[in-house]
Scaffold this motif. Structure first.
Motif, mmCIF file in Angstrom:
data_model
loop_
_atom_site.group_PDB
_atom_site.id
_atom_site.type_symbol
_atom_site.label_atom_id
_atom_site.label_comp_id
_atom_site.label_asym_id
_atom_site.label_seq_id
_atom_site.Cartn_x
_atom_site.Cartn_y
_atom_site.Cartn_z
ATOM 1 N N ASP A 96 -3.997 -3.062 6.711
ATOM 2 C CA ASP A 96 -3.766 -3.411 5.304
ATOM 3 C C ASP A 96 -2.398 -4.102 5.197
ATOM 4 O O ASP A 96 -1.502 -3.871 6.017
ATOM 5 C CB ASP A 96 -3.791 -2.138 4.453
ATOM 6 C CG ASP A 96 -3.687 -2.408 2.973
ATOM 7 O OD1 ASP A 96 -4.745 -2.546 2.332
ATOM 8 O OD2 ASP A 96 -2.550 -2.480 2.441
ATOM 9 N N HIS A 97 -2.245 -4.917 4.184
ATOM 10 C CA HIS A 97 -0.984 -5.627 3.933
ATOM 11 C C HIS A 97 0.195 -4.659 3.788
ATOM 12 O O HIS A 97 1.333 -4.992 4.114
ATOM 13 C CB HIS A 97 -1.171 -6.428 2.637
ATOM 14 C CG HIS A 97 0.067 -7.052 2.066
ATOM 15 N ND1 HIS A 97 1.074 -6.307 1.476
ATOM 16 C CD2 HIS A 97 0.464 -8.343 1.985
ATOM 17 C CE1 HIS A 97 2.016 -7.116 1.052
ATOM 18 N NE2 HIS A 97 1.665 -8.361 1.348
ATOM 19 N N HIS A 98 -0.084 -3.456 3.281
ATOM 20 C CA HIS A 98 0.988 -2.507 2.969
ATOM 21 C C HIS A 98 1.091 -1.393 4.009
ATOM 22 O O HIS A 98 0.084 -0.986 4.592
ATOM 23 C CB HIS A 98 0.737 -1.870 1.590
ATOM 24 C CG HIS A 98 0.628 -2.881 0.494
ATOM 25 N ND1 HIS A 98 -0.584 -3.397 0.087
ATOM 26 C CD2 HIS A 98 1.583 -3.487 -0.244
ATOM 27 C CE1 HIS A 98 -0.367 -4.278 -0.882
ATOM 28 N NE2 HIS A 98 0.923 -4.353 -1.096
ATOM 29 N N ASP A 150 -5.749 -7.473 1.848
ATOM 30 C CA ASP A 150 -4.729 -8.009 0.938
ATOM 31 C C ASP A 150 -3.661 -8.866 1.619
ATOM 32 O O ASP A 150 -2.770 -9.381 0.947
ATOM 33 C CB ASP A 150 -4.091 -6.902 0.073
ATOM 34 C CG ASP A 150 -3.892 -5.590 0.789
ATOM 35 O OD1 ASP A 150 -4.193 -5.506 1.994
ATOM 36 O OD2 ASP A 150 -3.436 -4.628 0.142
ATOM 37 N N TYR A 208 -7.577 -7.689 -2.876
ATOM 38 C CA TYR A 208 -7.761 -7.857 -4.320
ATOM 39 C C TYR A 208 -8.126 -9.267 -4.757
ATOM 40 O O TYR A 208 -8.275 -9.517 -5.948
ATOM 41 C CB TYR A 208 -6.480 -7.374 -5.041
ATOM 42 C CG TYR A 208 -6.085 -5.997 -4.563
ATOM 43 C CD1 TYR A 208 -6.776 -4.871 -4.998
ATOM 44 C CD2 TYR A 208 -5.084 -5.815 -3.607
ATOM 45 C CE1 TYR A 208 -6.465 -3.607 -4.526
ATOM 46 C CE2 TYR A 208 -4.769 -4.555 -3.127
ATOM 47 C CZ TYR A 208 -5.465 -3.454 -3.582
ATOM 48 O OH TYR A 208 -5.164 -2.206 -3.103
ATOM 49 N N HIS A 265 -4.524 5.289 1.880
ATOM 50 C CA HIS A 265 -3.407 5.377 2.832
ATOM 51 C C HIS A 265 -2.020 5.570 2.241
ATOM 52 O O HIS A 265 -1.099 5.927 2.946
ATOM 53 C CB HIS A 265 -3.448 4.214 3.849
ATOM 54 C CG HIS A 265 -3.078 2.871 3.301
ATOM 55 N ND1 HIS A 265 -2.605 1.850 4.097
ATOM 56 C CD2 HIS A 265 -3.127 2.373 2.040
ATOM 57 C CE1 HIS A 265 -2.375 0.784 3.353
ATOM 58 N NE2 HIS A 265 -2.691 1.077 2.115
ATOM 59 N N GLY A 270 -6.976 -1.779 0.739
ATOM 60 C CA GLY A 270 -6.765 -2.788 -0.303
ATOM 61 C C GLY A 270 -7.529 -4.085 -0.090
ATOM 62 O O GLY A 270 -8.405 -4.182 0.777
HETATM 63 ZN ZN ZN Z 1 -2.604 -2.829 0.492
#
Ligand code: ZN
Length: 350
Positions: A165-167, A253, A297, A127, A295
Motif C-alpha cells: 500500500d502507498h502508506h 493508492d 482510491y 493496516h 487502500g
Molecule cells: Zn493507503
C-alpha cells in the motif's frame, strides 16, 4: 485446489463514511468487475466465496478488550467520529468483523491447500489499526489477525507480511515490532510527506527482533520502475527470512493520480508487482500468497489496475519485466534503498 480464491460479499459496502470520503463502498464494485472478467474467461480455477464473521477470540489476539468494546459501543449508538477522517456508522463494528473474518478465511484456504492463493476483497481496510486504536480508515487489523491466527492456531514459525500500500501500515508494524515469527516489510511514501508520519527506515524492530521490520521509504512522485525496483530489492531481504507463507496488504493508492496518494506509479507496475510476488512465492513457499485489500482510491482506474495485479499474481509475465534488470533507479530512490541497506546490514545480506 483453486488457483485463486476471492472472498467477497456486498455486505462490505454497508460500512460507509461521508459521501465524499475516498474510502467509498463503490471501490469494491470496480475491483469485483475485474475479478468477474478474469473468472468469466475460464482460464483459471477461480472461486468467489462468501466471508465468515470473525470469532471475537481471534480479534482479541490482536486488539485489547476495551478497544473492541469501544468500537462496538460507537457502532451500536448509531455511529460517530473516531478520528477526523475515520468515522463509524451503525454497521461498522459488524462489517469490520466480517473484513477480519474474510482475511483469516483467506489464510485458512491457503493453509489447508484449498487455494494456492487467496484475496480478501474487503473494507474497511486494516493496516493502520493498532491494537488499541483506529485510524486511517481502519478499525481492526485484518492482516495482523490472520497472521496471528497462523502463528497461534496453526503453528507457523515464519509468516511474512508484505505491505505494498502507498502508506506505512503502522498498526501491523507495531503489533509485530518485537516479534521474529512475523516479519513485516512495507514499501511506502516517505513519512515526512505522507500519513501516518511514521515508518522511517531506521524503525527496524526491537531487541532480538531487530531486522524483522523493514521500512522502505519512497519519495513523492516515484514512478513505476523505481517502485518495482524497490519491491524487488526488498523481496531479496524477505527471501533470506525464508517465510512459510506470504501475506500481502494490497493497496492501489500508489497509482498516479490517486486522490490520497503522492506517488506516480503507472498501472502496468501493478501487473509487475503481482508477477514479482507470485514468482517470489513460487520460489520460496510453494506459491502460498494471501492478499487482503487496503487502500486505492482512484475509482475510475481501480478495475483496470486490480485486473493487472491479479493477472500478475496468477503468473502472467508482463513484457516489460526484463527491463527491470537493465534500467537504473533514480538517484533519489537509490538513496532511499541505501538507507535500508545501512540500517539492515547487520541482519541481512545485500
Ligand atoms: Zn493507503
Amino acid at each position: 485446489m483453486y488457483d485463486l480464491a476471492f472472498i467477497y460479499s456486498d455486505i462490505f459496502k454497508k460500512h460507509a463514511m461521508d459521501r465524499a470520503h475516498p474510502e467509498s463502498p463503490l471501490r469494491l464494485d470496480e475491483i469485483m468487475k475485474a475479478v468477474n472478467e478474469i473468472q468469466s474467461e475460464k482460464k483459471y480455477n477461480i472461486a468467489t466465496l462468501l466471508p465468515e464473521i470473525i470469532d471475537e477470540e481471534y480479534l482479541l489476539s490482536v486488539h485489547v478488550t476495551d478497544y473492541i468494546d469501544k468500537i462496538r459501543a460507537i457502532s451500536k449508538g448509531g455511529g460517530g467520529m473516531i478520528t477526523i477522517d475515520t468515522t463509524l456508522n451503525e454497521h461498522t463494528f459488524f462489517i469490520a468483523k466480517y473484513a477480519a473474518g474474510a482475511t483469516k478465511q483467506a489464510a485458512q484456504l491457503v493453509d489447508e491447500n484449498k487455494a494456492r492463493k487467496s484475496f480478501a476483497v474487503v473494507r474497511p481496510p486494516g493496516h493502520h489499526a493498532e491494537s488499541t486504536s483506529a485510524g486511517g480508515f481502519c478499525y481492526f487489523n485484518n492482516i495482523a489477525i490472520a497472521a496471528e491466527w497462523l502463528v497461534q492456531y496453526k503453528g507457523y514459525n515464519k509468516v511474512a507480511i508484505i505491505d505494498i500500500d502507498h502508506h506505512f501500515g503502522n498498526g501491523t508494524s507495531h503489533i509485530f515490532y518485537h516479534r521474529k515469527d512475523v516479519f513485516y516489510l512495507s514499501i511506502h511514501a516517505h513519512p515526512r510527506y505522507s500519513y501516518p508520519g511514521s515508518g522511517y527506515s531506521n524503525e527496524i524492530g526491537v531487541v532480538d527482533a531487530k531486522g524483522y521490520n523493514v521500512n522502505v521509504t519512497l519519495l513523492p512522485g516515484i514512478n513505476g520502475y523505481d517502485w518495482l525496483h524497490s519491491l524487488k530489492f526488498s523481496l531479496n531481504i524477505v527471501k533470506q527470512y525464508q517465510p512459510e507463507i506470504i501475506l500481502v496488504s494490497v493497496g492501489f493508492d500508489s497509482l498516479a493520480g490517486d486522490p490520497v496518494g503522492i506517488m506516480n506509479v503507472e498501472p502496468n507496475a501493478f501487473y509487475g508487482a503481482g508477477f514479482l510476488l507470485n514468482q517470489f512465492a513460487e520460489e520460496i513457499c510453494e506459491g502460498k500468497i494471501v492478499c487482503t485489500l487496503e487502500g486505492g482510491y482512484k475509482r475510475d482506474q481501480l478495475k483496470a489496475v486490480s485486473k493487472k495485479f491479479i493477472l500478475g499474481l496468477l503468473g502472467n509475465k508482463p513484457d516489460f519485466i526484463h527491463q527491470l534488470e537493465r534500467s537504473k533507479v533514480t538517484e533519489h530512490t537509490a538513496k532511499m534503498l541505501n538507507q535500508v541497506k545501512r540500517e539492515h546490514q547487520n541482519y541481512w545480506r545485500f
